[in-house]
Design an enzyme around this catalytic site. Structure first.
Site, PDB file in Angstrom:
ATOM      1  N   HIS C 128      10.977   5.023  -0.960  1.00  0.00           N
ATOM      2  CA  HIS C 128       9.994   5.605  -2.172  1.00  0.00           C
ATOM      3  C   HIS C 128       9.867   4.487  -3.006  1.00  0.00           C
ATOM      4  CE1 HIS C 128       7.872   7.820  -4.973  1.00  0.00           C
ATOM      5  NE2 HIS C 128       8.988   7.993  -5.861  1.00  0.00           N
ATOM      6  N   HIS C 130       6.868   3.009  -6.186  1.00  0.00           N
ATOM      7  CA  HIS C 130       5.534   2.890  -6.672  1.00  0.00           C
ATOM      8  C   HIS C 130       4.798   1.532  -6.698  1.00  0.00           C
ATOM      9  CE1 HIS C 130       6.803   6.080 -10.087  1.00  0.00           C
ATOM     10  NE2 HIS C 130       7.312   6.479  -8.856  1.00  0.00           N
ATOM     11  N   ASP C 153      -1.634  -1.301  13.725  1.00  0.00           N
ATOM     12  CA  ASP C 153      -0.350  -1.764  14.395  1.00  0.00           C
ATOM     13  C   ASP C 153       0.689  -0.774  13.954  1.00  0.00           C
ATOM     14  OD1 ASP C 153      -1.559  -3.989  15.826  1.00  0.00           O
ATOM     15  OD2 ASP C 153      -0.983  -5.397  14.279  1.00  0.00           O
ATOM     16  N   HIS C 202       0.972  10.301  -7.560  1.00  0.00           N
ATOM     17  CA  HIS C 202       2.606   9.758  -7.709  1.00  0.00           C
ATOM     18  C   HIS C 202       2.800   8.467  -7.052  1.00  0.00           C
ATOM     19  CE1 HIS C 202       7.089  11.086  -7.481  1.00  0.00           C
ATOM     20  NE2 HIS C 202       7.008   9.890  -7.652  1.00  0.00           N
ATOM     21  N   TYR C 260       4.362  -6.531  22.424  1.00  0.00           N
ATOM     22  CA  TYR C 260       4.522  -7.275  21.280  1.00  0.00           C
ATOM     23  C   TYR C 260       5.842  -7.355  21.032  1.00  0.00           C
ATOM     24  CZ  TYR C 260       4.049  -8.956  16.573  1.00  0.00           C
ATOM     25  OH  TYR C 260       4.190  -9.723  15.383  1.00  0.00           O
TER      26      TYR C 260
END
Lengths: 267, 267, 267, 267
Positions: C128, C130, C153, C202, C260
């Site tokens: 997580h 910001h 991708d 958020h 790939y």
């Protein structure tokens, strides 16, 4: 660290303190009677944090700190390069701006800092920058809306913008009148829960319980200003967040029920 | 430092000078009769400042300086990497562009610099870059409005944009005509109080009393251009600042009543 | 490296692992019975990758990892500086959030991570941040459209945005309700093929088969969010890519016919 | 340096070459019969230049070079970290994509490179990135207009965007069809005077007489794309420059009458 006023400090002094210790020892040897050696170090460190985080160009910007016991303010000298600045270069003044110690000119924004120290009794540090996104909101004379929880974590309302000064306020006591315009912008807002302001057509001031917190809030303000800029350029009709989410995030970090960061330790 | 023409210099030569001293000593040993060794170092340092502040890519950009005593100009060579540039690589020319010393080609923009040195008798240095925000205003053929005090501190009016050159001005003496277009943009504006210009569809030129001040003004111009960009993308209807605030900030830094920076010292 | 679930890992552990080895040895000497030493290192490394790639300011952001064998989660402590963080500072909890090992408070977002580990059984790590562009899309409450192959991708659909929480969801069990809102956003989308989400007002959460992949996806999400921002500011009417190109690029990198990267090696 | 085809090279190999010399010596010792050792170094260096200039994240991007004498291509392997890449990791293929030397998979974009080498006989290197501003123009499916002389110096027309591929072109021989779409975009434009293209919804390809020039053009393209982005966000009605100025700047740098950079030297 959470200090007694309920502010949370994330500022990591560990590295910088170690580096500064050398200079500080040196300073004390050279000048054993220098006033407020610890506050000088904190103010120097706050000024350097503004540089490290990219908030200043050349000699732009200034941070100060106050000793509430002695009613003395320590501030950066005007127009001196950060690279060579040492604690003994800082200026000590009283709350009227009279120089108590120091041979250089203080920052020309000193009178603005002094108005804030008088009007906001719980603050211990002030930082002023021309950081580019906060300054751009100030140039557009728009408050920064609270679009998300990053803003809410630090500022419990939009970041206000001052009214423009009148020509007579500019002509005489310009820097002091800038401080007064800031104080007027907080008549209905708490300076403790919104620790920053945009001075119209000029740039941001931020503050906090000590110089490190003031610099930290100036850094966060710039990040919040950047994201608000991007947000309105994604959607001009973006809406500020609701009061419930705003309160939740602010109080998660600040005040007696805060549960962000580590629990307060006795020193 | 404030020099005799009233300009304020914030440029910190301390570090770069030390580094350059080694090369300079070397140069003088290798080439004891090299012309203008100190001006060469100042021009090299001004070119490197453009690199350090992120204003140039690869070999873009060029800074020059003039000895008013000898009517000789020192300029960067064309297309040489900054990393390996030394004072002895710079080119010395007269005001007609005739090479007086140097084995490399001078920057192709030399004729523009020379027009500026002839038309603006008090300048001692010129810097040209393709810095991205100033160039973008030049590409949009828009002057940079004065939205705030950062602009007012350095430029006492909007930064003007030249008129586009005609096809015949492009076909013959292109670089000299670029200089002439710059001079025409200052018919009603003082080149001393607005030390920069945007050449339409090309990029900025900046100047000052010496090469360091020219580079410094080029750096500030880019910062001002960035913030003006952000300002109009916050509010397309943003208004330039009033004359009172503009004068206040400009005169706080420049002229006989300046009170920013440290007091002028006799050298 | 392609792991057994078909995810491709580009993460280069070589350098960081070497550096961490010193601390890890130290940790084990000091605390030979510390739980999950290898997962602790992976989680610490994932947190540091967020810092290295510029996704976090100060102590913002958090990454965690899970041992599916032991049903134990390792997560970053709350508000501790990254510079001094060591494997033994991380917190081990069970899936109810009960601390099993560790003396510091876990990240306040822990309950959100736990909801994701319960609802998305194949993930091994959560990150997580910001990060500024992903957060700005979250602040505008807009999903990130798939404008190109960089997006395709990694994310096989637009990156969704959650619904805003109700006031009662905010008032009680806020972090857990944030996790539930994320899960609801994936009712019609596979969390395996779109390993990230925007939490309204958020910021982003990302995940993957291990902590490194979660951090990697958080980095890519920010890059994709930046380019989507630029794309709509070039053309507000820009159209998402067609399904054929989206499938082609996603399946070139993921699943049994991927071509790939280097072929899967047995460990 | 100006090479025999009239291209100007600003690329400074001095530093990187020295560093690579160590690896190269090592490689030759380990593998004395390795094909094309010098081209391998040039291709590796071109790939690293893309990293140094901030054009790639993780393992994104790829650069290649061709030996026209031997009809062999050297290209980066797929999904290998740049930090640990050495000349011997590169792959040598023929113009049909058959691997002649190398144990790793070549970049999945190899077939696109091969189409370009066949169709554009004077090029010696190709570079592909997802650099963020060029990619954003590609995602918006808009050619980059020529707003100024920075563009004109390198690209003698707008940088074109390919047509979108059809579903059947995507389903079979996708990478080869990408190359064919690029070639079609140059039916009326010279690939020598506009050495770059935007692949719709994907990203840029650039080329030049050798791998260093291809990487250099990819870097310039990103700078030009950034400034075009800023220009239209200053003024949506900004106009491309006139043909006279475009020709002047392009021919100042390229072709037999070029007068930018130092005069061509015989090697």
């Amino acid at each position: 660290m959470i200090d007694k006023s309920g502010y949370v400090h994330y500022f990591d002094f560990s590295n910088s303190k170690r580096l500064l210790a050398i200079d500080a020892n040196l300073s004390r040897k050279n000048n054993p009677s220098m006033l407020l050696p610890r506050l000088r170090e904190e103010v120097l460190e706050a000024n350097l944090e503004l540089v490290r985080k990219g908030l200043v160009l050349y000699t732009f910007g200034n941070a100060s700190g106050i000793s509430r016991d002695q009613n003395l303010v320590v501030i950066k000298p005007s127009g001196v390069p950060y690279e060579t600045m040492k604690p003994e270069h800082l200026i000590v003044t009283d709350l009227d701006g009279k120089i108590v110690e120091g041979s250089l000119r203080p920052s020309s924004d000193l009178p603005t800092h002094l108005v804030l120290y008088r009007a906001f009794p719980e603050i211990g540090g002030v930082a002023h920058t021309h950081s580019e996104h906060a300054t751009s909101w100030a140039q557009a004379c728009k408050p920064i809306p609270c679009f998300g929880t990053t803003h809410a974590d630090y500022f419990h309302a939009p970041v206000p913008v001052t009214e423009a000064l009148t020509d007579s306020e500019i002509a005489s006591e310009y820097e002091k009148n800038t401080g007064r315009a800031i104080v007027r912008a907080f008549e209905k807002t708490s300076y403790a829960s919104v620790p920053a302001v945009l001075v119209a057509n000029h740039g941001p001031f931020a503050w906090g319980p000590d110089p490190a917190a003031a610099a930290h809030n100036a850094v966060i303000l710039e990040a919040v200003a950047r994201m608000a800029y991007f947000t309105i350029n994604i959607d001009r009709a973006a809406k500020p967040i609701g009061g419930g989410l705003h309160d939740k995030h602010h109080l998660r970090k600040h005040g007696s029920n805060a549960y962000y960061g580590q629990a307060k330790e006795k020193k």
